[in-house]
Design a protein around this motif. Structure first.
Motif, mmCIF file in Angstrom:
data_model
loop_
_atom_site.group_PDB
_atom_site.id
_atom_site.type_symbol
_atom_site.label_atom_id
_atom_site.label_comp_id
_atom_site.label_asym_id
_atom_site.label_seq_id
_atom_site.Cartn_x
_atom_site.Cartn_y
_atom_site.Cartn_z
ATOM 1 N N LEU A 34 0.847 -1.187 0.000
ATOM 2 C CA LEU A 34 0.000 0.000 0.000
ATOM 3 C C LEU A 34 0.888 1.243 0.000
ATOM 4 O O LEU A 34 2.037 1.184 0.462
ATOM 5 C CB LEU A 34 -0.891 -0.006 1.233
ATOM 6 C CG LEU A 34 -1.836 -1.208 1.324
ATOM 7 C CD1 LEU A 34 -2.303 -1.421 2.748
ATOM 8 C CD2 LEU A 34 -3.022 -1.038 0.395
ATOM 9 N N ASN A 35 0.354 2.325 -0.496
ATOM 10 C CA ASN A 35 1.126 3.567 -0.581
ATOM 11 C C ASN A 35 1.189 4.233 0.799
ATOM 12 O O ASN A 35 0.575 5.271 1.042
ATOM 13 C CB ASN A 35 0.483 4.491 -1.625
ATOM 14 C CG ASN A 35 1.332 5.702 -1.893
ATOM 15 O OD1 ASN A 35 2.504 5.749 -1.496
ATOM 16 N ND2 ASN A 35 0.773 6.691 -2.561
ATOM 17 N N ARG A 36 1.905 3.587 1.698
ATOM 18 C CA ARG A 36 2.051 4.048 3.084
ATOM 19 C C ARG A 36 3.479 3.728 3.514
ATOM 20 O O ARG A 36 4.268 3.241 2.726
ATOM 21 C CB ARG A 36 1.092 3.290 4.009
ATOM 22 C CG ARG A 36 -0.356 3.359 3.561
ATOM 23 C CD ARG A 36 -1.262 2.504 4.424
ATOM 24 N NE ARG A 36 -2.614 2.494 3.845
ATOM 25 C CZ ARG A 36 -3.643 1.942 4.413
ATOM 26 N NH1 ARG A 36 -3.531 1.341 5.578
ATOM 27 N NH2 ARG A 36 -4.827 1.972 3.834
ATOM 28 N N ARG B 219 8.789 5.209 3.127
ATOM 29 C CA ARG B 219 7.596 4.906 2.330
ATOM 30 C C ARG B 219 7.850 3.645 1.515
ATOM 31 O O ARG B 219 8.927 3.468 0.933
ATOM 32 C CB ARG B 219 7.249 6.083 1.418
ATOM 33 C CG ARG B 219 6.693 7.267 2.201
ATOM 34 C CD ARG B 219 5.928 8.217 1.344
ATOM 35 N NE ARG B 219 4.567 7.780 1.064
ATOM 36 C CZ ARG B 219 3.556 7.880 1.916
ATOM 37 N NH1 ARG B 219 3.731 8.372 3.108
ATOM 38 N NH2 ARG B 219 2.347 7.480 1.574
#
Lengths: 243, 224
Positions: free
Chosen positions: A93-95, A133
């Protein structure tokens, strides 16, 4: 005591009327490393999706632990959450890295009481990258995060769909070591899909060859590679099968 | 007039924000779930719904105004109901209805496109990690957050600057339904160009500040 986590009986899967999977019988034992090998399009990944209850079978019965499911029976969430998959692509996930690892715990309403995210990151050797990230990671690092994200959930069964394809030898070795440790120390049942027969030989207790949606042969690792009973398995392990 | 915060101007500004803000809230509540459902599920008639949605994205506001006018007028199907749930013509409520109809297809359409832009394999991955259907949808929306915020910005842009529909169903009544866009039209017609320009500057400033606020909501997303 039930020694099998999965028992499949006459399981088929079809898309738009085209059958892509036909497994007459298959049993996967608790605590084993079971490897599915075979060429592309053999139905290995389809079988994994069925084992993770991501899709229902078109026909047949799948017994998971003590509960049996058919085509129209929804699998309870508590059972579905005892299995998870690490796919060929890490699909993060973009986290941040730690947010990715904590994701599954969050779905279960858990707030990481025992610092399990940190433990899982330590296990895959990525403690230093916790705040980074996820999308800035290399392929090998990203796949190790995907593995940590699965480990932290303490699954009974971990399904691995070509987890080391396209990775460098260092990361392949690292991931193999981690999953082996999971199996040996936590008794996690592993179902490993791989193109790499050497990887199957290194990790698996039992190996199954799949061709055109069917399981051709299931044998313990030694028998599979040293004395296969099916000529197609013999051709496959010798690298003589052209596909 | 701007620097002295003229009460009449402030009333117009507040009403504009109230009407467009309420309409945007309703559009978001309708549009985001609808867009997510259209992007993530497959069902019979989906193509037709998408075609209708895309048509809705291009609705001329004045046609929407006409439609709402006919629906809410005393002889229209909703005007006859005489219930507090249905607003009367020439009230801020009627303007909210018109603006919601204008903006929700934009919010839904852009949300759908954003959701469809997320790697389909990610849906399987989050389900594999134990997500329920609702958690899967929410996770995909969070992944598509840049597009979702853009959908809300597009929805806001379509209504804060809209004049045809609010003029038709609101009537540009001073102290009641006059908003920034209808005030600009009125002042221009009266030849008060300075005032029209001043109101235009206020409108542009509101639009700019709202968009900046929405981008800030995204935190670092746009810097990646």
């Amino acid at each position: 005591m039930n020694d099998f986590v999965y028992r499949l009986q006459n399981v088929t899967k079809a898309y738009d009327g085209r059958r892509v999977l036909q497994v007459d019988h298959l049993k996967i034992q608790r605590g084993e490393v079971f490897s599915l090998v075979g060429p592309s399009g053999a139905g290995k990944s389809t079988l994994l999706r069925l084992l993770n209850f991501l899709e229902p079978p078109t026909a047949g019965r799948i017994r998971f632990l003590d509960v049996e499911f058919g085509p129209n029976q929804p699998v309870p969430l508590r059972l579905r959450r005892r299995v998870t998959t690490v796919f060929q692509r890490p699909l993060l996930l973009n986290r941040s890295v730690e947010a990715n690892v904590a994701y599954g715990l969050g779905l279960r309403g858990l707030r990481d009481p025992d610092d399990e995210v940190a433990q899982a990151l330590r296990q895959v050797g990525l403690t230093d990258l916790a705040r980074q990230r996820a999308r800035t990671l290399s392929g090998g690092e990203a796949q190790r995060v995907a593995l940590a994200r699965a480990i932290v959930l303490k699954p009974d069964v971990l399904l691995l769909d070509e987890p080391t394809a396209n990775l460098d030898p260092y990361n392949v070795g690292l991931i193999e070591e981690i999953v082996q440790e999971l199996n040996q120390t936590r008794n996690v049942t592993l179902v490993l899909v791989t193109h790499n027969v050497f990887q199957a030989k290194r990790l698996a207790h039992r190996v199954a060859l799949m061709l055109e949606g069917q399981v051709v042969e299931v044998a313990d690792v030694e028998g599979f590679f040293e004395s296969p009973s099916d000529p197609r398995t013999d051709a496959f392990v010798r690298g003589e099968m052209v596909y | 007039m701007i620097s002295s915060l003229d009460p009449a101007l402030m009333e117009i500004v507040l009403l504009s924000l109230q009407v467009s803000g309420t309409a945007l809230l309703l559009s978001t509540l309708i549009g985001i779930p609808l867009g997510a459902a259209m992007g993530l599920s497959r069902f019979a008639g989906r193509r037709l719904v998408i075609a209708l949605l895309y048509t809705g994205m291009g609705f001329p506001p004045v046609v929407v105004g006409l439609f709402v006018y006919l629906m809410l007028s005393r002889t229209g199907p909703f005007g006859q109901l005489n219930t507090p749930l249905i607003p009367d013509l020439f009230t801020p409520g009627a303007m909210v209805v018109a603006q919601t109809i204008i903006s929700f297809p934009l919010v839904a359409g852009f949300t759908m496109a954003a959701v469809m832009g997320v790697d389909p394999a990610l849906k399987l991955q989050v389900q594999s990690l134990g997500a329920t259907r609702w958690q899967t949808t929410l996770s995909i929306l969070v992944e598509a957050r840049i597009g979702v915020i853009v959908s809300v910005i597009a929805g806001f842009g379509s209504i804060i600057s809209e004049v045809g529909a609010v003029m038709m169903v609101g009537g540009n009544i001073e102290g009641s339904t006059r908003v920034l866009t209808t005030a600009i039209v009125l002042e221009t017609r009266k030849g008060n160009f300075d005032l029209a320009i001043a109101i235009g500057i206020v409108l542009l400033s509101i639009s700019f500040l709202t968009n900046v606020a929405m981008l800030r909501l995204q935190g670092r997303t746009f810097d990646e």
